[in-house]
Design a protein around this motif. Structure first.
Motif, PDB file in Angstrom:
ATOM      1  N   ILE A  13       5.964  -3.353  -7.093  1.00 14.09           N
ATOM      2  CA  ILE A  13       5.904  -4.671  -6.469  1.00 14.09           C
ATOM      3  C   ILE A  13       4.439  -4.977  -6.211  1.00 14.09           C
ATOM      4  CG2 ILE A  13       6.627  -6.092  -4.507  1.00 14.09           C
ATOM      5  CD1 ILE A  13       8.736  -3.813  -3.984  1.00 14.09           C
ATOM      6  N   ASN A  14       3.980  -6.128  -6.690  1.00 16.28           N
ATOM      7  CA  ASN A  14       2.602  -6.550  -6.477  1.00 16.28           C
ATOM      8  C   ASN A  14       2.611  -7.792  -5.588  1.00 16.28           C
ATOM      9  OD1 ASN A  14       1.090  -4.845  -8.713  1.00 16.28           O
ATOM     10  ND2 ASN A  14       2.934  -5.683  -9.653  1.00 16.28           N
ATOM     11  N   SER A  15       2.344  -7.609  -4.298  1.00 14.59           N
ATOM     12  CA  SER A  15       2.285  -8.778  -3.426  1.00 14.59           C
ATOM     13  C   SER A  15       0.922  -9.464  -3.520  1.00 14.59           C
ATOM     14  CB  SER A  15       2.598  -8.395  -1.976  1.00 14.59           C
ATOM     15  OG  SER A  15       1.673  -7.455  -1.484  1.00 14.59           O
ATOM     16  N   ASN A  16      -0.032  -8.790  -4.153  1.00 13.15           N
ATOM     17  CA  ASN A  16      -1.312  -9.425  -4.481  1.00 13.15           C
ATOM     18  C   ASN A  16      -1.292  -9.699  -5.985  1.00 13.15           C
ATOM     19  OD1 ASN A  16      -4.030 -10.303  -4.447  1.00 13.15           O
ATOM     20  ND2 ASN A  16      -4.707  -8.257  -5.020  1.00 13.15           N
ATOM     21  N   THR A  17      -0.432 -10.614  -6.409  1.00 10.68           N
ATOM     22  CA  THR A  17      -0.194 -10.795  -7.835  1.00 10.68           C
ATOM     23  C   THR A  17      -1.267 -11.650  -8.492  1.00 10.68           C
ATOM     24  OG1 THR A  17       1.536 -11.319  -9.455  1.00 10.68           O
ATOM     25  CG2 THR A  17       1.279 -12.831  -7.599  1.00 10.68           C
ATOM     26  N   ASN A  18      -1.503 -11.376  -9.770  1.00  5.72           N
ATOM     27  CA  ASN A  18      -2.436 -12.145 -10.593  1.00  5.72           C
ATOM     28  C   ASN A  18      -1.706 -12.631 -11.834  1.00  5.72           C
ATOM     29  OD1 ASN A  18      -5.203 -11.917  -9.291  1.00  5.72           O
ATOM     30  ND2 ASN A  18      -4.630  -9.763  -9.388  1.00  5.72           N
ATOM     31  N   PHE A  64      15.695  -9.455  -1.973  1.00  7.52           N
ATOM     32  CA  PHE A  64      14.781  -8.435  -1.462  1.00  7.52           C
ATOM     33  C   PHE A  64      13.529  -9.080  -0.855  1.00  7.52           C
ATOM     34  CE2 PHE A  64      10.743  -6.490  -2.738  1.00  7.52           C
ATOM     35  CZ  PHE A  64      10.715  -5.396  -1.879  1.00  7.52           C
ATOM     36  N   LEU A  65      12.937 -10.042  -1.557  1.00 13.61           N
ATOM     37  CA  LEU A  65      11.733 -10.705  -1.062  1.00 13.61           C
ATOM     38  C   LEU A  65      12.006 -11.445   0.240  1.00 13.61           C
ATOM     39  CD1 LEU A  65      10.328 -12.125  -4.428  1.00 13.61           C
ATOM     40  CD2 LEU A  65       9.448 -10.166  -3.149  1.00 13.61           C
ATOM     41  N   SER A  66      13.118 -12.156   0.291  1.00  9.29           N
ATOM     42  CA  SER A  66      13.469 -12.900   1.497  1.00  9.29           C
ATOM     43  C   SER A  66      13.657 -11.970   2.695  1.00  9.29           C
ATOM     44  CB  SER A  66      14.751 -13.703   1.250  1.00  9.29           C
ATOM     45  OG  SER A  66      15.170 -14.365   2.425  1.00  9.29           O
ATOM     46  N   ALA A  67      14.338 -10.855   2.478  1.00  6.35           N
ATOM     47  CA  ALA A  67      14.621  -9.924   3.567  1.00  6.35           C
ATOM     48  C   ALA A  67      13.358  -9.271   4.103  1.00  6.35           C
ATOM     49  CB  ALA A  67      15.596  -8.851   3.096  1.00  6.35           C
ATOM     50  N   ASN A  68      12.302  -9.225   3.285  1.00  5.90           N
ATOM     51  CA  ASN A  68      11.068  -8.551   3.692  1.00  5.90           C
ATOM     52  C   ASN A  68       9.911  -9.510   3.934  1.00  5.90           C
ATOM     53  OD1 ASN A  68      11.414  -5.391   3.504  1.00  5.90           O
ATOM     54  ND2 ASN A  68      12.633  -6.305   1.870  1.00  5.90           N
ATOM     55  N   ILE A 119      18.700  -2.074  -5.836  1.00  8.46           N
ATOM     56  CA  ILE A 119      17.821  -2.178  -7.005  1.00  8.46           C
ATOM     57  C   ILE A 119      17.421  -0.769  -7.438  1.00  8.46           C
ATOM     58  CG2 ILE A 119      15.618  -3.064  -7.859  1.00  8.46           C
ATOM     59  CD1 ILE A 119      15.878  -5.289  -5.706  1.00  8.46           C
ATOM     60  N   ARG A 120      17.752  -0.415  -8.668  1.00 14.41           N
ATOM     61  CA  ARG A 120      17.512   0.935  -9.182  1.00 14.41           C
ATOM     62  C   ARG A 120      16.018   1.175  -9.401  1.00 14.41           C
ATOM     63  NH1 ARG A 120      20.115   0.539 -13.665  1.00 14.41           N
ATOM     64  NH2 ARG A 120      22.093   1.503 -13.105  1.00 14.41           N
ATOM     65  N   THR A 121      15.532   2.335  -8.981  1.00 11.43           N
ATOM     66  CA  THR A 121      14.159   2.764  -9.220  1.00 11.43           C
ATOM     67  C   THR A 121      14.185   4.134  -9.897  1.00 11.43           C
ATOM     68  OG1 THR A 121      14.015   3.819  -7.039  1.00 11.43           O
ATOM     69  CG2 THR A 121      13.293   1.516  -7.201  1.00 11.43           C
ATOM     70  N   PRO A 122      13.106   4.528 -10.575  1.00 11.07           N
ATOM     71  CA  PRO A 122      13.078   5.862 -11.186  1.00 11.07           C
ATOM     72  C   PRO A 122      13.110   6.949 -10.113  1.00 11.07           C
ATOM     73  CG  PRO A 122      11.343   4.446 -12.077  1.00 11.07           C
ATOM     74  CD  PRO A 122      11.885   3.751 -10.880  1.00 11.07           C
ATOM     75  N   ARG A 123      13.685   8.093 -10.448  1.00 15.59           N
ATOM     76  CA  ARG A 123      13.651   9.228  -9.516  1.00 15.59           C
ATOM     77  C   ARG A 123      12.197   9.584  -9.231  1.00 15.59           C
ATOM     78  NH1 ARG A 123      13.800  15.489 -10.393  1.00 15.59           N
ATOM     79  NH2 ARG A 123      13.788  16.092  -8.201  1.00 15.59           N
ATOM     80  N   THR A 124      11.874   9.713  -7.938  1.00 16.73           N
ATOM     81  CA  THR A 124      10.488   9.909  -7.533  1.00 16.73           C
ATOM     82  C   THR A 124      10.407  10.961  -6.443  1.00 16.73           C
ATOM     83  OG1 THR A 124      10.012   7.579  -8.010  1.00 16.73           O
ATOM     84  CG2 THR A 124       8.416   8.761  -6.659  1.00 16.73           C
ATOM     85  N   VAL A 125       9.399  11.834  -6.540  1.00 14.82           N
ATOM     86  CA  VAL A 125       9.120  12.821  -5.501  1.00 14.82           C
ATOM     87  C   VAL A 125       7.687  12.608  -5.027  1.00 14.82           C
ATOM     88  CG1 VAL A 125       8.992  15.264  -4.898  1.00 14.82           C
ATOM     89  CG2 VAL A 125      10.699  14.480  -6.553  1.00 14.82           C
ATOM     90  N   ALA A 126       7.494  12.483  -3.717  1.00  9.56           N
ATOM     91  CA  ALA A 126       6.157  12.340  -3.139  1.00  9.56           C
ATOM     92  C   ALA A 126       5.647  13.719  -2.737  1.00  9.56           C
ATOM     93  CB  ALA A 126       6.201  11.414  -1.935  1.00  9.56           C
ATOM     94  N   ALA A 127       4.378  13.992  -3.041  1.00  9.83           N
ATOM     95  CA  ALA A 127       3.819  15.316  -2.750  1.00  9.83           C
ATOM     96  C   ALA A 127       2.399  15.201  -2.220  1.00  9.83           C
ATOM     97  CB  ALA A 127       3.832  16.180  -4.005  1.00  9.83           C
ATOM     98  N   ILE A 185       0.805  -1.224   0.000  1.00  3.01           N
ATOM     99  CA  ILE A 185       0.000   0.000   0.000  1.00  3.01           C
ATOM    100  C   ILE A 185       0.839   1.276   0.000  1.00  3.01           C
ATOM    101  CG2 ILE A 185      -1.947  -1.160   1.100  1.00  3.01           C
ATOM    102  CD1 ILE A 185      -1.169   0.169   3.724  1.00  3.01           C
ATOM    103  N   SER A 186       2.146   1.163  -0.224  1.00  2.00           N
ATOM    104  CA  SER A 186       2.982   2.367  -0.274  1.00  2.00           C
ATOM    105  C   SER A 186       4.133   2.191  -1.249  1.00  2.00           C
ATOM    106  CB  SER A 186       3.544   2.699   1.114  1.00  2.00           C
ATOM    107  OG  SER A 186       4.460   3.774   1.031  1.00  2.00           O
ATOM    108  N   LYS A 187       4.064   2.884  -2.370  1.00  2.00           N
ATOM    109  CA  LYS A 187       5.168   2.836  -3.322  1.00  2.00           C
ATOM    110  C   LYS A 187       6.391   3.565  -2.781  1.00  2.00           C
ATOM    111  CE  LYS A 187       2.358   2.138  -7.433  1.00  2.00           C
ATOM    112  NZ  LYS A 187       2.610   0.687  -7.362  1.00  2.00           N
ATOM    113  N   VAL A 188       6.189   4.560  -1.936  1.00  2.00           N
ATOM    114  CA  VAL A 188       7.327   5.229  -1.324  1.00  2.00           C
ATOM    115  C   VAL A 188       8.167   4.220  -0.553  1.00  2.00           C
ATOM    116  CG1 VAL A 188       8.004   6.841   0.499  1.00  2.00           C
ATOM    117  CG2 VAL A 188       6.303   7.536  -1.194  1.00  2.00           C
ATOM    118  N   LEU A 189       7.522   3.406   0.277  1.00  2.00           N
ATOM    119  CA  LEU A 189       8.256   2.391   1.029  1.00  2.00           C
ATOM    120  C   LEU A 189       8.887   1.363   0.088  1.00  2.00           C
ATOM    121  CD1 LEU A 189       5.965   1.677   4.131  1.00  2.00           C
ATOM    122  CD2 LEU A 189       8.003   3.122   3.986  1.00  2.00           C
ATOM    123  N   GLN A 190       8.163   0.990  -0.966  1.00  2.00           N
ATOM    124  CA  GLN A 190       8.716   0.050  -1.944  1.00  2.00           C
ATOM    125  C   GLN A 190      10.053   0.553  -2.477  1.00  2.00           C
ATOM    126  OE1 GLN A 190       6.126  -1.019  -5.180  1.00  2.00           O
ATOM    127  NE2 GLN A 190       4.397  -1.508  -3.846  1.00  2.00           N
TER     128      GLN A 190
END
Length: 310
Positions: free
Chosen positions: A278-283, A252-256, A108-116, A94-99
């Motif tokens: 990351i989709n932990s409720n994957t389909n 990453f998955l194991s650590a979390n 693991i590289r992620t795109p530059r992101t700003v939360a507002a 429920i939080s991409k910021v935490l992801q």
């Protein structure tokens, strides 16, 4: 009798799993947590528990399903029950910021992101991208909620000031650099039991963050994309996919404490991987699986059966 307890809020996404559990003769029970009660003086039943709670539950009029599930998972864990995709998985769901923070921690590289929070703050954040294309998305999302592509700051301003602006359920909008891929697709890697199962090539020519279950299509009000080519499947399982990123994902998955997940990435023109969801409720997509002869829900049901048998 011990059972597999499946925690969720959307039967349409869960029926494919329960059918596989029935095929394997695995005893199970569904806990649909869009509402309910939790008596803290009681103990949970014996068995194992698998959470499929979704970040997009509020879009199905299940506004507090995720919040209630967090309390139920805490209760289960406090009593020492084995929970798959437990509290930590839900926090990240429920939080991409935490992801992004945790992905970065694991290299693991992620795109530059700003939360507002706030419309003026969204515009201020967008100015820092200095004329480059960027996208917006909701922090608590799923189904591509709030995903829009903008080529200019003025296009964003028109959107934010228009009635079409989508207010995120948690109030947090993300402004993120747009990763330009040489071709219009992303890759989604599926994991069961923390181990890689298969990768899927997902066509994004009609939008972003397509959901394998219902092919959610998110348009862009100000940057329309091309029409779908009917003959081109949206989802294709990639035969023999292998990349060093898989080892990082598994670590990453194991650590979390996440056992089941779909992780999405995109490559830029320099072949660099950017992980963005990351989709932990994957389909899983039925047509793609049928063509490849690989079935995610079957693998998941087998995994849960083996864990229950332990």
């Amino acid at each position: 009798m011990k059972k597999v307890y499946v925690i969720h809020e959307n039967s349409e996404w869960t029926i494919h799993l329960t059918k596989r559990l029935e095929e394997l003769e695995v005893p199970y029970e569904e806990w649909h947590l869009d509402q309910g009660t939790l008596d803290l003086s009681t103990e949970p039943p014996e068995g194992i528990f698998y959470s499929r709670m979704s970040a997009s539950s509020h879009t199905r009029d299940h506004r507090y399903a995720a919040e209630f599930t967090a309390q139920v998972l805490g209760w289960l864990e406090a009593h020492g029950r084995k929970v798959y995709n437990g509290s930590r998985a839900l926090q990240l769901e429920i939080s991409k910021v935490l992801q992004y923070l945790v992905l970065n921690k694991h290299g693991i590289r992620t795109p530059r992101t700003v939360a507002a929070v706030g419309k003026e703050q969204i515009l201020e954040a967008a100015r820092t991208f200095e004329g480059k294309a960027f996208i917006t998305k909701h922090n608590r999302a799923g189904k591509g909620l709030g995903v829009q592509l903008f080529q200019t700051f003025d296009a964003l301003r028109l959107y934010v000031e228009s009635p079409a602006f989508e207010e995120p359920v948690d109030g947090i909008t993300l402004i993120q650099e747009y990763i330009q891929a040489p071709e219009s697709f992303i890759t989604r890697c599926e994991f069961v039991g923390g181990r890689f199962v298969y990768a899927v090539k997902v066509d994004t020519s009609e939008g972003f963050e397509l959901c394998p279950a219902d092919a959610c299509q998110i348009g862009d009000l100000f940057c329309p994309v091309g029409e779908e080519i009917e003959e081109k499947p949206k989802f294709q399982i990639i035969e023999g996919f292998n990349d060093p990123i898989l080892k990082k994902y598994e670590e990453f998955l194991s650590a979390n404490g996440i056992q089941i997940a779909g992780i999405e990435f995109i490559r830029n023109a320099n072949d660099e991987i950017y992980t963005y969801d990351i989709n932990s409720n994957t389909n899983y997509n039925h047509e793609a699986e049928a063509k490849a002869g690989k079935y995610g829900m079957l693998e998941l049901a087998k995994y849960l059966k083996a864990e229950l048998d332990k």
